[in-house]
Scaffold this active site. Structure first.
Site, PDB file in Angstrom:
ATOM      1  N   TYR A  74       0.958  -1.151  -0.038  1.00 58.53           N
ATOM      2  CA  TYR A  74      -0.070   0.104   0.018  1.00 58.53           C
ATOM      3  C   TYR A  74       0.837   1.257   0.019  1.00 58.53           C
ATOM      4  O   TYR A  74       0.607   2.173  -0.645  1.00 58.53           O
ATOM      5  CB  TYR A  74      -0.967   0.009   1.336  1.00 58.53           C
ATOM      6  CG  TYR A  74      -2.043   1.194   1.126  1.00 58.53           C
ATOM      7  CD1 TYR A  74      -3.326   0.970   0.245  1.00 58.53           C
ATOM      8  CD2 TYR A  74      -1.592   2.319   1.716  1.00 58.53           C
ATOM      9  CE1 TYR A  74      -4.162   2.062   0.417  1.00 58.53           C
ATOM     10  CE2 TYR A  74      -2.516   3.476   1.409  1.00 58.53           C
ATOM     11  CZ  TYR A  74      -3.724   3.168   0.973  1.00 58.53           C
ATOM     12  OH  TYR A  74      -4.730   4.318   0.699  1.00 58.53           O
ATOM     13  N   PHE A 126      -7.703  21.523 -25.107  1.00 59.45           N
ATOM     14  CA  PHE A 126      -7.785  20.260 -25.045  1.00 59.45           C
ATOM     15  C   PHE A 126      -9.171  19.729 -24.381  1.00 59.45           C
ATOM     16  O   PHE A 126      -9.466  20.734 -23.056  1.00 59.45           O
ATOM     17  CB  PHE A 126      -6.777  19.297 -24.725  1.00 59.45           C
ATOM     18  CG  PHE A 126      -7.171  17.865 -24.821  1.00 59.45           C
ATOM     19  CD1 PHE A 126      -7.099  17.396 -26.219  1.00 59.45           C
ATOM     20  CD2 PHE A 126      -7.469  17.098 -23.876  1.00 59.45           C
ATOM     21  CE1 PHE A 126      -7.777  15.998 -26.301  1.00 59.45           C
ATOM     22  CE2 PHE A 126      -7.722  15.720 -23.904  1.00 59.45           C
ATOM     23  CZ  PHE A 126      -8.058  15.133 -25.346  1.00 59.45           C
ATOM     24  N   THR A 127      -9.940  18.981 -24.533  1.00 61.89           N
ATOM     25  CA  THR A 127     -11.325  18.732 -24.013  1.00 61.89           C
ATOM     26  C   THR A 127     -11.278  18.590 -22.509  1.00 61.89           C
ATOM     27  O   THR A 127     -11.867  19.376 -21.833  1.00 61.89           O
ATOM     28  CB  THR A 127     -12.114  17.531 -24.560  1.00 61.89           C
ATOM     29  OG1 THR A 127     -11.161  16.312 -24.303  1.00 61.89           O
ATOM     30  CG2 THR A 127     -12.497  17.737 -26.164  1.00 61.89           C
ATOM     31  N   ASP A 217       1.412  20.234 -20.627  1.00 65.60           N
ATOM     32  CA  ASP A 217       0.765  19.208 -20.943  1.00 65.60           C
ATOM     33  C   ASP A 217       1.815  18.121 -21.911  1.00 65.60           C
ATOM     34  O   ASP A 217       1.772  18.156 -23.068  1.00 65.60           O
ATOM     35  CB  ASP A 217      -0.561  19.429 -21.830  1.00 65.60           C
ATOM     36  CG  ASP A 217      -1.309  18.110 -21.802  1.00 65.60           C
ATOM     37  OD1 ASP A 217      -0.461  16.933 -21.926  1.00 65.60           O
ATOM     38  OD2 ASP A 217      -2.593  18.020 -22.284  1.00 65.60           O
ATOM     39  N   LYS A 260      -0.405   7.503 -23.486  1.00 67.98           N
ATOM     40  CA  LYS A 260       0.050   8.023 -24.789  1.00 67.98           C
ATOM     41  C   LYS A 260       1.605   7.644 -24.935  1.00 67.98           C
ATOM     42  O   LYS A 260       1.795   6.393 -24.954  1.00 67.98           O
ATOM     43  CB  LYS A 260      -0.288   9.224 -25.180  1.00 67.98           C
ATOM     44  CG  LYS A 260      -1.801   9.587 -25.514  1.00 67.98           C
ATOM     45  CD  LYS A 260      -2.641   9.563 -24.052  1.00 67.98           C
ATOM     46  CE  LYS A 260      -4.045  10.140 -24.486  1.00 67.98           C
ATOM     47  NZ  LYS A 260      -4.698  10.438 -23.313  1.00 67.98           N
ATOM     48  N   ARG A 384     -13.262  15.167 -33.882  1.00 67.69           N
ATOM     49  CA  ARG A 384     -12.736  16.330 -33.293  1.00 67.69           C
ATOM     50  C   ARG A 384     -12.989  17.573 -34.027  1.00 67.69           C
ATOM     51  O   ARG A 384     -12.425  18.298 -34.675  1.00 67.69           O
ATOM     52  CB  ARG A 384     -11.236  16.075 -33.322  1.00 67.69           C
ATOM     53  CG  ARG A 384     -10.752  14.817 -32.706  1.00 67.69           C
ATOM     54  CD  ARG A 384     -10.311  14.879 -31.388  1.00 67.69           C
ATOM     55  NE  ARG A 384     -11.514  14.896 -30.570  1.00 67.69           N
ATOM     56  CZ  ARG A 384     -11.435  14.598 -29.067  1.00 67.69           C
ATOM     57  NH1 ARG A 384     -10.121  14.180 -28.545  1.00 67.69           N
ATOM     58  NH2 ARG A 384     -12.307  14.637 -28.186  1.00 67.69           N
ATOM     59  N   PHE A 451     -18.787  14.613 -26.292  1.00 69.48           N
ATOM     60  CA  PHE A 451     -18.521  13.747 -27.644  1.00 69.48           C
ATOM     61  C   PHE A 451     -18.727  12.094 -26.941  1.00 69.48           C
ATOM     62  O   PHE A 451     -18.524  11.376 -27.567  1.00 69.48           O
ATOM     63  CB  PHE A 451     -17.227  14.189 -27.926  1.00 69.48           C
ATOM     64  CG  PHE A 451     -15.998  14.187 -27.051  1.00 69.48           C
ATOM     65  CD1 PHE A 451     -15.888  15.405 -26.321  1.00 69.48           C
ATOM     66  CD2 PHE A 451     -15.131  13.313 -27.088  1.00 69.48           C
ATOM     67  CE1 PHE A 451     -14.809  15.504 -25.487  1.00 69.48           C
ATOM     68  CE2 PHE A 451     -14.156  12.996 -25.935  1.00 69.48           C
ATOM     69  CZ  PHE A 451     -13.793  14.323 -24.934  1.00 69.48           C
TER      70      PHE A 451
HETATM   71  N1  PM9 Z   1      -6.704  12.242 -24.712  1.00 69.53           N
HETATM   72  C1  PM9 Z   1      -7.369  11.066 -26.824  1.00 69.53           C
HETATM   73  O1  PM9 Z   1      -7.873  10.081 -27.286  1.00 69.53           O
HETATM   74  C2  PM9 Z   1      -8.153  10.545 -24.533  1.00 69.53           C
HETATM   75  C3  PM9 Z   1      -9.772  10.552 -24.820  1.00 69.53           C
HETATM   76  S1  PM9 Z   1     -10.268  11.860 -25.585  1.00 69.53           S
HETATM   77  C4  PM9 Z   1     -10.604  13.098 -24.210  1.00 69.53           C
HETATM   78  O2  PM9 Z   1      -6.732  11.931 -27.637  1.00 69.53           O
HETATM   79  C5  PM9 Z   1      -4.046  15.322 -23.667  1.00 69.53           C
HETATM   80  C6  PM9 Z   1      -3.395  16.031 -24.744  1.00 69.53           C
HETATM   81  C7  PM9 Z   1      -4.739  14.358 -24.153  1.00 69.53           C
HETATM   82  C8  PM9 Z   1      -5.493  13.725 -23.293  1.00 69.53           C
HETATM   83  C9  PM9 Z   1      -6.332  12.458 -23.563  1.00 69.53           C
HETATM   84  C10 PM9 Z   1      -5.385  14.102 -21.981  1.00 69.53           C
HETATM   85  C11 PM9 Z   1      -6.354  13.407 -20.839  1.00 69.53           C
HETATM   86  C12 PM9 Z   1      -4.777  15.034 -21.534  1.00 69.53           C
HETATM   87  N2  PM9 Z   1      -4.153  15.912 -22.777  1.00 69.53           N
HETATM   88  O3  PM9 Z   1      -7.292  10.667 -20.946  1.00 69.53           O
HETATM   89  O4  PM9 Z   1      -7.268  11.428 -18.641  1.00 69.53           O
HETATM   90  O5  PM9 Z   1      -4.733  13.869 -25.544  1.00 69.53           O
HETATM   91  O6  PM9 Z   1      -5.502   9.879 -19.574  1.00 69.53           O
HETATM   92  O7  PM9 Z   1      -5.680  12.315 -20.615  1.00 69.53           O
HETATM   93  C13 PM9 Z   1      -7.331  11.207 -25.342  1.00 69.53           C
HETATM   94  P1  PM9 Z   1      -6.517  11.049 -19.759  1.00 69.53           P
END
Ligand code: PM9
Length: 460
Positions: A74, A126-127, A217, A260, A384, A451
């Site tokens: 833990y 970014f979303t 980011d 990623k 997108r 989305f």
């Molecule tokens: N990106 C993508 O498919 C995941 C789903 S769409 C919201 O591109 C950036 C630049 C991203 C990103 C996720 C996140 C969020 C932050 N910044 O999905 O929470 O491309 O791990 O990261 C998606 P998490």
């Protein structure tokens, strides 16, 4: 002796996963059941899955071996200390808080740094990032260069910040209302477009002068570094690893979706050089994620991540990664299909406005096109455009991004060149019948990040 003229992958395949082939009839039914939203399809109904590069990476044998070294204590897992050291060594940041994925890091960063009424400039929205800024009381302001909104501009660094736009904002609202600027590397919503090191250095100088922090980011920082190596004067002889380190060391804090660049299926972290911010994040992480030495990740996942970070900054890996994306982009260009130029890092982005010029943005051309591509061939892509753009937090109107795109996102180390050929051929078939395609309308619209879960029906 080395011999390789093409971008061929620096690995071979050890295990395969079978794909499902479906009929057009099956796919018409599946997309109808999914409310014409590719996020709502079941993966077993998908042939080639280009929805996202997020969490879809194939791990290496070394990463799988690392999973067996998981220390699931833990508190104080040895995998945490390995990860902490890897992040310090490769990304330069001093303090690290692991999280279950990127948006958890964005949540903490936004809550800690933003006060009600603040403005947060960024190189395109970014979303999830913008939503967390808004939930913390901030207002996002786009300060990316104009070329980023033009799918045909061949600018080599379309992710650059327009310092004049930033300076105008500082003059208008005052630097004390701007806690930080958020810069993404390999800007996702612009088509995976890089920011140059020269631009980051100028930004560092400007923000230091005005007492504004830089939040990075860094979700696709190694991909951005590859483009710097290829395109920016003075960097051809540097390694991706060196360039990544230099980018990070010019910024104050970072959020990372490890799903990623770093080649794992789940995970993320928040990083900072500021001890006070670190203490506040340590305080928050136990509320929302877990103890600060795992923050939502299993020990084994942290170990796979440490190894993935090291693999992600290898030049050979990145040459193949971006090489595959460019291969698909070139094929589509060969068919005369409108895409975002130059081809970005993690996917090829179709220009839905040019693909379906007879559809207005109000009938959701990119959403429509993603559904049509799926029906054609079982290839899953992602909208997108206006749907991802969401609504203005004050007026409730649609945000209307200039870019109306469909993203063909390429998972890392997963598909072959032949899969890319099938994708290009099937999109060429949709392009041939494009004039007959009609739009969509909402049947259900969620409040946040619409989305993901929105449902649609075809316009009659
Ligand atoms: N990106 C993508 O498919 C995941 C789903 S769409 C919201 O591109 C950036 C630049 C991203 C990103 C996720 C996140 C969020 C932050 N910044 O999905 O929470 O491309 O791990 O990261 C998606 P998490």
């Amino acid at each position: 002796m080395t011999y390789r003229k093409s971008w061929a992958e620096p690995w071979k395949i050890k295990m395969v996963e079978h794909l499902t082939m479906t009929s057009r009839e099956d796919r018409v039914k599946a997309i109808e059941d999914a409310g014409y939203n590719t996020f709502l399809l079941r993966s077993e109904d998908v042939y080639i899955d280009l929805l996202t590069d997020s969490g879809t990476n194939a791990m290496s044998d070394r990463q799988w071996a690392g999973m067996m070294l998981g220390d699931e204590s833990y508190a104080g897992s040895r995998n945490f200390y390995n990860l902490e050291k890897t992040i310090q060594d490769f990304y330069s940041y001093k303090y690290i808080i692991p999280t279950h994925q990127g948006r958890a890091a964005e949540h903490m960063m936004s809550q800690i740094l933003i006060k009600d009424g603040d403005y947060i400039p960024g190189n395109m929205y970014f979303t999830t990032t913008r939503l967390h800024q808004e939930l913390a009381g901030g207002t996002f302001v786009d300060v990316i260069i104009d070329e980023a909104h033009d799918t045909e501009s061949e600018h080599p660094f379309k992710g650059n910040v327009d310092l004049k736009k930033l300076d105008d904002l500082v003059k208008k609202v005052g630097a004390d209302k701007i806690p930080y600027i958020c810069i993404a590397t390999a800007v996702n919503m612009a088509g995976g477009q890089p920011i140059s090191l020269q631009n980051i250095k100028e930004l560092r100088e400007y923000t230091t002068k005005h007492g504004i922090d830089i939040v990075h980011d860094m979700t696709r920082v190694a991909e951005n570094a590859w483009f710097i190596k290829e395109r920016e004067a003075g960097y051809a002889e540097k390694t991706v690893q060196e360039i990544v380190f230099e980018i990070c060391s010019l910024t104050d804090h970072a959020t990372m979706s490890a799903k990623k660049d770093p080649l794992v299926n789940i995970g993320g972290f928040m990083a900072t050089n500021n001890e006070d911010v670190y203490r506040q994040a340590q305080n928050m992480v136990v509320v929302y994620e877990g103890l600060h030495t795992y923050g939502g990740m299993a020990g084994r996942d942290m170990e796979a991540l440490s190894i993935g970070i090291k693999e992600s900054v290898q030049d050979d890996h990145m040459r193949a990664r971006v090489g595959q994306t460019e291969y698909l982009g070139d094929k589509l260009i060969g068919y005369g299909i409108p895409i975002v130029r130059p081809v970005g890092s993690h996917g090829v982005f179709l220009d839905a406005k040019k693909f379906l010029p007879h559809l207005s943005q109000d009938v959701f051309p990119a959403q429509t096109l993603a559904a049509e591509i799926y029906v054609e061939s079982g290839v899953r892509s992602m909208e997108r455009g206006i749907i991802s753009g969401g609504r203005n937090k004050d007026t409730g109107d649609h945000n209307r991004p200039k870019l109306e795109l469909v993203r063909l996102t390429i998972p890392r180390r997963v598909y072959t060149q032949a899969h890319m050929d099938v994708v290009a051929e099937s999109i060429a078939d949709v392009y041939e019948r494009r004039a007959k395609i009609t739009g969509l309308q909402f049947t259900y619209e969620p409040e946040y990040l619409r989305f993901f879960q929105a449902r649609f029906e075809p316009l009659s």
